[in-house]
Design a protein around this motif. Structure first.
Motif, PDB file in Angstrom:
ATOM      1  N   LYS A 370      17.476  53.982  32.451  1.00  0.00           N
ATOM      2  CA  LYS A 370      16.979  52.796  31.744  1.00  0.00           C
ATOM      3  C   LYS A 370      17.223  51.475  32.469  1.00  0.00           C
ATOM      4  N   PHE A 371      18.212  51.484  33.359  1.00  0.00           N
ATOM      5  CA  PHE A 371      18.608  50.221  33.988  1.00  0.00           C
ATOM      6  C   PHE A 371      18.750  50.395  35.489  1.00  0.00           C
ATOM      7  N   LYS A 372      18.675  49.256  36.164  1.00  0.00           N
ATOM      8  CA  LYS A 372      19.073  49.270  37.560  1.00  0.00           C
ATOM      9  C   LYS A 372      20.602  49.134  37.549  1.00  0.00           C
ATOM     10  N   VAL A 373      21.268  50.095  38.165  1.00  0.00           N
ATOM     11  CA  VAL A 373      22.736  50.103  38.106  1.00  0.00           C
ATOM     12  C   VAL A 373      23.302  49.762  39.485  1.00  0.00           C
ATOM     13  N   THR A 374      24.094  48.712  39.553  1.00  0.00           N
ATOM     14  CA  THR A 374      24.840  48.467  40.793  1.00  0.00           C
ATOM     15  C   THR A 374      26.319  48.442  40.419  1.00  0.00           C
ATOM     16  N   TYR A 375      27.172  48.689  41.388  1.00  0.00           N
ATOM     17  CA  TYR A 375      28.594  48.663  41.039  1.00  0.00           C
ATOM     18  C   TYR A 375      29.455  48.389  42.259  1.00  0.00           C
ATOM     19  N   ASN A 376      30.640  47.909  41.986  1.00  0.00           N
ATOM     20  CA  ASN A 376      31.678  47.800  43.008  1.00  0.00           C
ATOM     21  C   ASN A 376      32.837  48.640  42.545  1.00  0.00           C
ATOM     22  N   ASP A 377      33.277  49.557  43.378  1.00  0.00           N
ATOM     23  CA  ASP A 377      34.474  50.287  42.947  1.00  0.00           C
ATOM     24  C   ASP A 377      35.694  49.696  43.645  1.00  0.00           C
ATOM     25  N   ASP A 378      36.843  50.135  43.192  1.00  0.00           N
ATOM     26  CA  ASP A 378      38.106  49.675  43.753  1.00  0.00           C
ATOM     27  C   ASP A 378      38.250  48.150  43.756  1.00  0.00           C
ATOM     28  N   VAL A 379      37.833  47.528  42.660  1.00  0.00           N
ATOM     29  CA  VAL A 379      38.078  46.089  42.535  1.00  0.00           C
ATOM     30  C   VAL A 379      39.376  45.893  41.747  1.00  0.00           C
ATOM     31  N   SER A 380      39.928  44.690  41.811  1.00  0.00           N
ATOM     32  CA  SER A 380      41.129  44.372  41.034  1.00  0.00           C
ATOM     33  C   SER A 380      40.763  43.374  39.953  1.00  0.00           C
ATOM     34  N   LEU A 381      41.321  43.573  38.803  1.00  0.00           N
ATOM     35  CA  LEU A 381      41.118  42.612  37.719  1.00  0.00           C
ATOM     36  C   LEU A 381      42.436  41.879  37.480  1.00  0.00           C
ATOM     37  N   TYR A 382      42.402  40.582  37.721  1.00  0.00           N
ATOM     38  CA  TYR A 382      43.583  39.758  37.466  1.00  0.00           C
ATOM     39  C   TYR A 382      43.390  39.012  36.161  1.00  0.00           C
ATOM     40  N   THR A 406      36.838  32.252  31.863  1.00  0.00           N
ATOM     41  CA  THR A 406      37.955  31.499  31.300  1.00  0.00           C
ATOM     42  C   THR A 406      37.822  31.369  29.799  1.00  0.00           C
ATOM     43  N   SER A 407      38.894  31.574  29.088  1.00  0.00           N
ATOM     44  CA  SER A 407      38.930  31.163  27.683  1.00  0.00           C
ATOM     45  C   SER A 407      40.142  30.247  27.545  1.00  0.00           C
ATOM     46  N   ARG A 408      40.485  29.887  26.323  1.00  0.00           N
ATOM     47  CA  ARG A 408      41.487  28.830  26.180  1.00  0.00           C
ATOM     48  C   ARG A 408      42.801  29.134  26.910  1.00  0.00           C
ATOM     49  N   GLU A 409      43.326  30.323  26.658  1.00  0.00           N
ATOM     50  CA  GLU A 409      44.633  30.641  27.236  1.00  0.00           C
ATOM     51  C   GLU A 409      44.565  31.625  28.394  1.00  0.00           C
ATOM     52  N   THR A 410      43.372  32.201  28.599  1.00  0.00           N
ATOM     53  CA  THR A 410      43.310  33.343  29.498  1.00  0.00           C
ATOM     54  C   THR A 410      42.247  33.175  30.566  1.00  0.00           C
ATOM     55  N   LEU A 411      42.632  33.420  31.786  1.00  0.00           N
ATOM     56  CA  LEU A 411      41.679  33.406  32.902  1.00  0.00           C
ATOM     57  C   LEU A 411      41.604  34.825  33.455  1.00  0.00           C
ATOM     58  N   GLN A 412      40.383  35.319  33.645  1.00  0.00           N
ATOM     59  CA  GLN A 412      40.240  36.657  34.229  1.00  0.00           C
ATOM     60  C   GLN A 412      39.381  36.574  35.481  1.00  0.00           C
ATOM     61  N   ILE A 413      39.827  37.257  36.495  1.00  0.00           N
ATOM     62  CA  ILE A 413      39.141  37.193  37.780  1.00  0.00           C
ATOM     63  C   ILE A 413      39.034  38.608  38.368  1.00  0.00           C
ATOM     64  N   VAL A 414      37.824  38.986  38.716  1.00  0.00           N
ATOM     65  CA  VAL A 414      37.644  40.280  39.377  1.00  0.00           C
ATOM     66  C   VAL A 414      37.517  40.015  40.873  1.00  0.00           C
ATOM     67  N   THR A 415      38.360  40.647  41.661  1.00  0.00           N
ATOM     68  CA  THR A 415      38.345  40.381  43.104  1.00  0.00           C
ATOM     69  C   THR A 415      38.166  41.663  43.905  1.00  0.00           C
ATOM     70  N   LYS A 416      37.720  41.449  45.097  1.00  0.00           N
ATOM     71  CA  LYS A 416      37.583  42.553  46.055  1.00  0.00           C
ATOM     72  C   LYS A 416      38.346  42.105  47.299  1.00  0.00           C
ATOM     73  N   GLU A 417      39.080  43.021  47.885  1.00  0.00           N
ATOM     74  CA  GLU A 417      39.752  42.686  49.142  1.00  0.00           C
ATOM     75  C   GLU A 417      38.692  42.397  50.186  1.00  0.00           C
ATOM     76  N   ILE A 418      38.902  41.382  50.986  1.00  0.00           N
ATOM     77  CA  ILE A 418      37.947  41.116  52.073  1.00  0.00           C
ATOM     78  C   ILE A 418      38.276  42.101  53.196  1.00  0.00           C
ATOM     79  N   ALA A 419      37.270  42.916  53.547  1.00  0.00           N
ATOM     80  CA  ALA A 419      37.546  44.002  54.511  1.00  0.00           C
ATOM     81  C   ALA A 419      37.786  43.449  55.916  1.00  0.00           C
TER      82      ALA A 419
END
Ligand code: ASP
Ligand code: MG
Length: 419
Positions: A370-382, A406-419
């Motif tokens: 139903k969808f075009k699916v893309t993904y990144n594996d092995d990411v980190s969620l901070y 970002t929300s009031r008290e919480t920041l979330q960041i998904v990162t990938k190591e730069i190879a």
């Protein structure tokens, strides 16, 4: 009654078990329920056994032998007399395991998993209980499977609170030192179930709730709840006091020091939770209780490694609407992906998930229809609670940022190591 939980790291060897005894000598053991996990990395080792069993691997017996040898070594260090009843008791648990694996025809992986992996806790509590009796600390070994009743969602069972409450009220003798297994329960057919990996904290909370306990203490190899995992961050500091709300948030985002399901039952009855060091049991550690004035003044960092960032967009450039989103969530639920971040735009929808059960390939096949699916594996969620520019820089420096929210008290960041 007080409930104490000792995890795998606290009982990983004979020294550790002697230390649990010493902790009890220091802090008291009357009217106490001890909830104990499998020793060291036993649960992981039993997962290998289960895998070998399903793969019909020639290594199956050797992998069982390895778990057995590990416990036997601990027994030899704790008991000088090899005729002590504990050797036969532990030996029987392992021979029953072999009989079970020979006899069962069940193709249900999760069912077999729970019947096998649960033995880690059965063995550890058998050893600790015998050892304490041996050194003069009288105690009652309690089979938690007769008390905590659950549905039959093997590996992630849901507690039947009414039945559990009745059983615990009847089954636990106050004034004694009781020793029981973390992580386990049983379904209506009395098959063993488990409450999810690292679920022993939750077991402690279930007992505390049903017993109206005075407090729960989780004994750890760290001084308490820190503002960051010292394995990944320098300069972690101890949080002396936090609210249930803060602890739930931290646990939800992945701070592994407390299992996320633990807080809710405690908060409902306002039972305080202490997280303390089993190395320095008289230090105060962290106390978790009611109150907004207990919020930490410092940023708290949580990292989840090895996450999957899945992005879906419509095949025909149409909008991703409510009905798509609800369908996507049904599928995520069906394939048991735990969602830790959601982001959507007009024609795309992204989720960061933990594929704990290894179901992504199957899910992707279904979604791709139903969808075009893309993904990144092995990411980190901070996740940073009570974030600041400075704390943000700590986690993003030198990494590629894929999503930031970002929300009031919480920041979330998904990162990938730069190879
Ligand atoms: N032994 C189980 C596990 O390792 C439960 C626990 O440790 O809390 O997941
Ligand atoms: Mg464990």
């Amino acid at each position: 009654m007080k409930v104490f939980k000792f995890g795998g790291a606290s009982v990983k060897d004979a020294e550790g078990i002697k230390n649990v005894y010493s902790v009890l000598q220091q802090v008291g053991h009357e009217d106490v329920l001890l909830v104990i996990s499998a020793m060291g990395k036993t649960t992981n080792a039993l997962e290998v056994v289960i895998k070998n069993y399903f793969d019909k691997s020639a290594e199956l017996l050797a992998s069982i032998q390895e778990v057995r040898k590990y416990h036997n070594q601990i027994l030899l260090e704790l008991f000088e007399d090899e005729n002590h009843a504990v050797f036969a008791a532990v030996g029987k648990i392992f021979s029953d395991l072999e009989v079970f694996l020979k006899g069962t025809k069940s193709p249900n992986y999760n069912y077999v998993y729970d019947q096998v992996v649960s033995l880690g806790e059965v063995v550890s509590t058998t050893i600790v209980s015998h050892y304490f009796n041996h050194v003069g600390l009288k105690n009652t070994w309690v089979d938690v499977r007769e008390l905590i009743k659950t549905d039959n969602t093997y590996r992630d069972a849901i507690v039947d609170w009414d039945a559990t409450q009745k059983n615990i009220s009847k089954g636990i003798k106050k004034k004694n030192l009781n020793i029981t297994q973390g992580f386990l329960g049983s379904d209506e057919n009395n098959f063993t179930t488990t409450l999810g990996r690292e679920g022993s904290d939750y077991t402690a909370a279930i007992f505390a709730y049903c017993l109206n306990a005075e407090s729960v203490t989780i004994w750890k190899d760290v001084p308490g709840v820190l503002n960051a995992d010292p394995r990944y961050f320098d300069n972690a500091v101890l949080l002396n006091q936090i609210s249930y709300r803060e602890a739930i948030e931290l646990a939800f985002y992945g701070a592994t020091v407390i299992h996320p399901k633990t807080l809710q039952p405690l908060q409902r009855k306002e039972i305080p939770l202490y997280v303390k060091s089993f190395v320095n049991p008289l230090l105060p550690g962290t106390s978790v209780s009611k109150g907004a004035d207990l919020e930490p003044q410092t940023s708290c960092f949580i990292v989840k490694k090895n996450q999957l960032l899945i992005s879906l967009s419509s095949l025909d450039f149409s909008f991703i609407m409510e009905e798509n989103i609800s369908e996507i969530f049904l599928l995520l639920h069906k394939y048991r992906m735990k969602v830790s971040l959601i982001q959507n735009s007009a024609i795309s929808f992204s989720v960061c998930v933990d594929d704990k059960f290894g179901n992504f390939a199957e899910l992707k096949a279904v979604l791709s229809k139903k969808f075009k699916v893309t993904y990144n594996d092995d990411v980190s969620l901070y996740t940073i609670r009570h974030f600041s520019d400075k704390s943000e820089a700590t986690v993003t420096t030198g990494k590629e940022v894929l999503v930031k929210q970002t929300s009031r008290e919480t920041l979330q960041i998904v990162t990938k190591e730069i190879a």
